[in-house]
Write a protein that holds these residues in place. Structure first.
Motif, PDB file in Angstrom:
ATOM      1  N   UNK A  60       0.831  -1.186   0.000  1.00  0.00           N
ATOM      2  CA  UNK A  60       0.000   0.000   0.000  1.00  0.00           C
ATOM      3  C   UNK A  60       0.879   1.255   0.000  1.00  0.00           C
ATOM      4  N   UNK A  61       1.923   1.185   0.819  1.00  0.00           N
ATOM      5  CA  UNK A  61       2.863   2.296   0.921  1.00  0.00           C
ATOM      6  C   UNK A  61       3.425   2.641  -0.448  1.00  0.00           C
ATOM      7  N   UNK A  62       3.828   1.589  -1.188  1.00  0.00           N
ATOM      8  CA  UNK A  62       4.430   1.808  -2.499  1.00  0.00           C
ATOM      9  C   UNK A  62       3.429   2.452  -3.454  1.00  0.00           C
ATOM     10  N   UNK A  63       2.177   2.010  -3.386  1.00  0.00           N
ATOM     11  CA  UNK A  63       1.164   2.551  -4.291  1.00  0.00           C
ATOM     12  C   UNK A  63       0.851   3.997  -3.957  1.00  0.00           C
ATOM     13  N   UNK A  64       0.679   4.253  -2.670  1.00  0.00           N
ATOM     14  CA  UNK A  64       0.219   5.577  -2.274  1.00  0.00           C
ATOM     15  C   UNK A  64       1.332   6.608  -2.200  1.00  0.00           C
ATOM     16  N   UNK A  65       2.526   6.133  -1.967  1.00  0.00           N
ATOM     17  CA  UNK A  65       3.638   7.060  -1.753  1.00  0.00           C
ATOM     18  C   UNK A  65       4.780   6.773  -2.719  1.00  0.00           C
ATOM     19  N   UNK A  66       4.585   7.122  -3.985  1.00  0.00           N
ATOM     20  CA  UNK A  66       5.669   6.846  -4.943  1.00  0.00           C
ATOM     21  C   UNK A  66       6.973   7.541  -4.526  1.00  0.00           C
ATOM     22  N   UNK A  67       6.831   8.760  -3.945  1.00  0.00           N
ATOM     23  CA  UNK A  67       8.039   9.472  -3.512  1.00  0.00           C
ATOM     24  C   UNK A  67       8.717   8.734  -2.369  1.00  0.00           C
ATOM     25  N   UNK A  68       7.892   8.224  -1.478  1.00  0.00           N
ATOM     26  CA  UNK A  68       8.422   7.461  -0.354  1.00  0.00           C
ATOM     27  C   UNK A  68       9.156   6.235  -0.846  1.00  0.00           C
ATOM     28  N   UNK A  69       8.561   5.584  -1.839  1.00  0.00           N
ATOM     29  CA  UNK A  69       9.190   4.393  -2.400  1.00  0.00           C
ATOM     30  C   UNK A  69      10.544   4.758  -3.019  1.00  0.00           C
ATOM     31  N   UNK A  70      10.525   5.849  -3.796  1.00  0.00           N
ATOM     32  CA  UNK A  70      11.771   6.282  -4.448  1.00  0.00           C
ATOM     33  C   UNK A  70      12.832   6.584  -3.398  1.00  0.00           C
ATOM     34  N   UNK A  71      12.416   7.280  -2.339  1.00  0.00           N
ATOM     35  CA  UNK A  71      13.425   7.627  -1.336  1.00  0.00           C
ATOM     36  C   UNK A  71      13.903   6.382  -0.602  1.00  0.00           C
TER      37      UNK A  71
END
Lengths: 527, 317, 304
Positions: free
Chosen positions: C28-39
């Motif tokens: 869910x984190x990856x889907x909702x937070x692309x920036x978070x995933x990138x970081x």
């Protein structure tokens, strides 16, 4: 590399300029203010007698005169400052100085022989509450007499071949006897002497200002109306030089920094190099009280690990310490030739062989995995970088501990270190003054290698009494070789000063020490 | 209200006394003291007697509790003692440098507000859009750049591109305002940029919160124009937390300037602190730390009062 | 009244059900937070470089080469060399290790100590709370860098396995009170939960209730806090090293690489200044974004 060559060109150009025009040919112009950088921090005291650091001397020197001084242009020749002439008795025990007439203090009072005597007595036997950090330099003085207002006589206990140079110490500021009588500590807080400039103001962290003393005893001097010493951090001093906001930082800059300044200022600056070295040696003193370092084999192994010649190449670009030498300043009368130097441990050209020998010595001493600490002050991290890299190559691991000054000195004094950085006082090359820190620890606690070695003491004493320079040199060489083969200290590099000076500023003489010629009386600004 | 005020004041005094005790004890753990740095750094041979005499003069040889009592007593009388390095009164050492620091701090704050307010509002209004995202990432990026590095780049950039560096001698604001500006604008920009990111983020989130409140929804449902809602209702309420952040940041700015003053060679209290730490000038460090603490605690106190005045619930608590 | 207004304070609410389904959560984190995933990916890369520095770095970071001083970046030295001929890229890689170890350890240290302080304060309440909070007040009333600077100077240097333990403390201490504040606020909410009363009624020991029942429910705000701290501690370490009270040369440190000679060689060798600064900025940026993303995910209030 293009920039570098431009610096070389400028150096060459100034060298030509220097010899062709010379100092005498140009007529000094009167007026103007010299603004220069002091990138060494704030002074701990205003008192020359208690000072040894340039951050005090650069600010205070223009306000004072000394009895004798070292001629910056003809280093290490001793010339008179307040003394007009002098005689030395044939047995070398009596020095009689005739003072210049009509020397006035900034407060208008007249200087007499009493002021000179009071100042030297203060250095020799500081009263309660007064600090004199070099009183041992005057240890051979038995008494100081003033037969009349214009004469001072120094009587020695034993002849000392270096006496004139010792009396010419730049820290020997002459203070007013009257003021000293009312407050012996006045020079620590107040600036009042006979120098070419009067003190105007000091704003800590910002600036120190002086103005021309109209009654200065040398007619026509100083040329400048005044000076302003600006407190800057080292990087901002270079920026200020590059921006043309200060005319000079006497301490000098690294060649890399000089390149940067030249790349922005071009012909508006001149570069002076003190060749080949200035009289400052940086060493790593070895704490001989540490169990592992008690073994001379281990200390010798550490010396053998160093490749001075290659290391010098690294230092030469980005630091101001890069000249390879023993314990005597390269280029001085006491120095060895490179060929002779190479015979000493750590100076050989065959580094691989030396390091193999070092490993063997360590193995023999049972210290193949030696771990050490190097106690260093803040401004010189590169010395640790160099040493650690060199020791790694003989299997010795070392950690650099760079600490604040107060901790540095406390720990160094208490012997809480394996290796610690040390630097020699640097106004002259004479071993009597310069090598006193090698005397046994029980005689001189400033010897942080903490050994007690009668042989060093005997040789030190012996060389200071030999009048014949050639014979004296033999003993000095013997002493130097002995200290180095015992591995009491690892000489690292001698200072190499590159000074960037605004082209308008005239009268700068690149003496091989930072301490002389700093009263600024000879400087003038070309308009 | 008076009771609340009294309680807060008492808390303030207690905190300051705690800071005073903490810093005093911390410094006494330091190995070595000012005497070592002052005398031994000058080279030469200094005898134990001389060092001991100087320690006695400075009172460093007295039992810690006596020194502490004296210092605390001085604080009560608003006396900070004398610098152990220069011998001048600490208050004098600080006041001669405070102006520069305060000036940069004020300039930086103004710059920060000017940048932050439009960014924060735009970000909150365009919530979730690409603009919001862009501003968000940008502000995080700003906060990630070390101030000293930015300062170095600015200084070196000026020298390389314009062959010009900011004046190195302090120029008084009153004698030459323009010269003063050319000198202090650079550090103010560096610090202000960072602060603006902080404020913009805060403003965005507090605006968002307010925009979700019931009364705003009601206003919206009544057909009040969005611009009126923001200007008249939301911004006023959202400003309070933002003002708090400005206040807090301003207090912390004085700390942040420690590094920036070093980069720009400003003779402010930050540079003074670094110097004092290097010299183990206990009284001066103590004085400076108390200054920072007093400043911070007073801003905190003022904010509390402001909240109490605006929000009756706080008072009654 | 928490005038501190730390942005993460809003995260201070219970994490909800225990036994969070981690995998699903990450998805869910990856889907909702692309920036978070990138970081997170950036951090992984930096982490990898730091952990496997021995294999990643082409050169020994301490090895000087006096024939190759201040060389510009090229195929052999990707980020050029410094004033000792050391490979800057290798020093950056090992510098990542220094920055991460110091950054993560000090934020964990500050987070754990502060967290415990906060939970204890909230759980016991009363005079314990008052005393602890006054202590926190004291630490909070000094700017972070000033507290760190003084503690670093007081403690001096003490290296253990190449990492300066004292520096770690110096960096951790200013963050401890911040963590205490935030965790206390969160813990106050958790404390009112019925199961805590139940545990008390059951006669469980205080440590057991605090650590076994309250702490797990505070994991979410704590995690957000620590990731945000890591960004700040890395920045702080860099600043301290720049000021000369941090990491000591020759230990590779990004902040240290920016002090001293680097400044002066800028016009001739800009790579000595540019790369370490970028390394700091990028790492701090990644940790800050991750902290934001975590907060948005873990804090229901932010999920609009």
């Amino acid at each position: 590399m293009k920039v570098r060559s431009s610096v070389c060109a400028v150096v060459a150009a100034t060298a030509v300029l220097f010899s062709a025009e010379g100092l005498a040919n140009a007529t000094p112009q009167r007026g103007g203010n010299l603004v220069f950088a002091v990138s060494l921090g704030e002074p701990a005291t205003f008192d020359c007698h208690a000072a040894g650091s340039l951050n005090v001397m650069y600010r205070v020197a223009p306000h004072y005169s000394t009895l004798l001084q070292i001629d910056a242009a003809h280093y290490p020749k001793v010339v008179g400052d307040l003394a007009e002439s002098w005689t030395v008795s044939p047995d070398g025990l009596v020095y009689e100085f005739k003072l210049r007439p009509n020397v006035k203090f900034h407060d208008g009072t007249k200087l007499t022989s009493g002021d000179v005597r009071a100042s030297f007595e203060r250095m020799r036997n500081p009263p309660q509450g007064v600090l004199s950090v070099r009183k041992e330099l005057l240890a051979d003085v038995a008494s100081i007499e003033t037969p009349d207002a214009g004469t001072v006589v120094f009587r020695l206990e034993k002849p000392n071949v270096s006496m004139l140079a010792l009396l010419a110490q730049p820290y020997g500021c002459i203070y007013s006897e009257a003021l000293l009588k009312s407050d012996p500590t006045y020079p620590a807080k107040k600036v009042m002497g006979t120098g070419p400039f009067k003190f105007v103001s000091y704003t800590p962290g910002a600036e120190w200002v002086g103005e021309r003393f109209p009654d200065y005893f040398r007619p026509g001097l100083p040329h400048l109306d005044g000076f302003k010493a600006i407190s800057l951090t080292p990087p901002s001093a270079v920026n200020a030089l590059a921006g043309g906001q200060v005319m000079v930082d006497f301490r000098g800059v690294s060649p890399l920094e000089a390149d940067r300044i030249v790349s922005t200022r071009g012909k508006d600056v001149q570069i002076f190099e003190a060749n080949p070295a200035i009289s400052t040696l940086f060493m790593a003193m070895i704490n001989t009280q540490k169990p592992a370092l008690r073994d001379p084999r281990v200390r010798k192994a550490l010396a053998l690990a160093l490749d001075h010649w290659e290391g010098s190449k690294a230092m030469e670009r980005s630091t101001t310490l890069s000249v390879v030498g023993g314990l005597a300043r390269p280029g001085s009368e006491f120095a060895r030739s490179n060929a002779e130097l190479e015979k000493l441990p750590g100076f050989g050209r065959n580094v691989d062989a030396a390091r193999a020998e070092a490993r063997r010595l360590l193995a023999e001493a049972g210290q193949a995995n030696l771990k050490l600490t190097f106690l260093n002050r803040k401004p010189w991290p590169f010395l640790g970088v160099y040493l650690i890299d060199q020791f790694r190559q003989i299997g010795v691991t070392m950690v650099q501990e760079q600490v604040e000054d107060s901790q540095f000195f406390a720990r160094r004094r208490a012997g809480e270190f394996d290796l610690a950085v040390e630097y020699l006082p640097d106004y002259l090359d004479d071993p009597t003054a310069k090598w006193s820190i090698f005397v046994s620890h029980e005689k001189n606690p400033a010897n942080i290698a903490r050994y007690n070695d009668p042989k060093v003491d005997t040789l030190m004493e012996e060389q200071s009494r030999i009048g014949d320079p050639a014979k004296r040199l033999v003993v000095i060489r013997q002493l130097e070789e002995y200290i180095l083969t015992q591995g009491y200290t690892l000489p690292l590099f001698w200072g190499r000063r590159t000074t960037v000076v605004d082209s308008r500023l005239q009268g700068y003489v690149p003496a091989p020490t930072n301490y002389v010629g700093q009263d600024l009386s000879q400087f003038w600004i070309k308009r | 209200m008076p009771r609340y005020l009294g309680a807060k004041l008492l808390q303030l005094v207690l905190t300051l006394a705690g800071v005073a005790a903490l810093i005093f004890l911390l410094l006494r753990v330091l190995p070595g003291d000012v005497v070592e740095a002052k005398y031994l750094a000058e080279g030469g041979n200094v005898s134990e007697e001389v060092l001991a005499a100087e320690r006695t003069r400075l009172g460093l040889d007295r039992p810690t509790h006596e020194q502490f009592a004296e210092w605390m007593g001085g604080l009560v009388r608003l006396e900070l003692g004398r610098s152990m390095w220069t011998g001048r009164p600490v208050a004098e050492e600080i006041s001669s440098r405070l102006a520069v620091t305060m000036e940069v701090a004020v300039m930086a704050t103004v710059i920060a507000i000017v940048i932050a307010v439009p960014l924060g509002i735009a970000s909150a209004l365009a919530h979730g859009s690409w603009l919001d995202q862009a501003i968000r990432v940008l502000t995080v990026a700003w906060l990630s750049v070390p101030a000293f590095w930015l300062g170095m780049l600015v200084l070196l950039g000026l020298l390389l591109v314009f062959e010009w560096g900011p004046p190195i001698e302090h120029i008084s604001l009153f004698e030459d305002p323009l010269g003063n500006l050319t000198q202090l604008i650079w550090p103010a920009l560096v610090v202000g940029a960072r602060m603006s990111a902080m404020i913009a983020r805060m403003l965005r989130s507090s605006l968002l919160e307010v925009l979700n409140e019931d009364y705003i929804r009601t206003a919206r449902s009544k057909g009040v124009r969005e611009s009126t809602i923001v200007a008249r209702h939301a911004l006023g309420n959202a400003l309070l937390p933002a003002v708090t952040v400005v206040g807090m940041e301003f207090a912390f700015l004085l700390g942040g300037l420690v590094v920036t003053e070093q980069v720009f060679n400003l003779n402010g209290i930050g540079k003074l602190l670094i110097q004092a730490v290097g010299q183990n000038d206990f009284t001066l460090i103590q004085g400076l730390v108390m200054l920072f603490a007093v400043f911070f605690v007073s801003v905190n106190f003022a904010t509390d009062l402001l909240y109490a005045a605006l929000d009756p619930r706080v008072r009654l608590r | 009244m928490e005038a501190m207004a730390v942005p993460f304070e809003r995260a201070a609410r219970p994490a909800g059900r225990r036994g969070l389904r981690w995998l699903k959560g990450i998805g869910r984190f990856a889907r909702e937070q692309p920036l978070g995933l990138a970081s997170a990916l950036i951090i992984l890369v930096i982490l990898f470089a730091g952990v496997f520095a021995v294999w990643v770095a082409p050169y020994d970071p301490l090895a000087t080469d006096f024939a190759k001083l201040l060389l510009p970046p090229d195929a052999t030295h990707w980020a050029g060399t410094d004033e000792f001929g050391r490979d800057i890229f290798s020093r950056l890689v090992y510098g990542a290790r220094t920055a991460l170890i110091l950054g993560i350890c000090s934020s964990l240290l500050g987070g754990i100590a502060g967290g415990l302080l906060g939970v204890t304060s909230a759980y016991f309440g009363g005079w314990v709370d008052t005393v602890l909070q006054r202590f926190v007040d004291i630490l909070l009333s000094l700017p972070v860098i000033i507290l760190a600077l003084i503690v670093a100077a007081v403690l001096g240097r003490h290296e253990i396995y190449g990492i300066d333990a004292n520096l770690m403390f110096a960096v951790a201490i200013p963050y401890m009170p911040k963590a205490a504040r935030v965790i206390r606020a969160a813990a106050l909410t958790v404390r009112t939960m019925p199961y805590i009363d139940a545990a008390r009624a059951a006669g469980f020991s205080h440590p057991r209730i605090v650590l076994g029942h309250m702490a797990p429910n505070l994991a979410a705000p704590w995690l957000v806090l620590v990731s945000a701290f890591t960004a700040q501690t890395i920045l702080l370490e860099a600043a301290l090293s720049y000021l000369g009270v941090g990491v000591t040369d020759p230990t590779p440190s990004w902040g240290l690489m920016l002090s001293g000679v680097a400044v002066q060689s800028f016009s001739q060798a800009p790579w000595t200044v540019i790369f370490p600064g970028l390394a700091i900025s990028l790492t701090v940026f990644a940790f800050s974004l991750l902290g934001d993303a975590l907060r948005d995910t873990l804090d229901p209030k932010f999920r609009h």
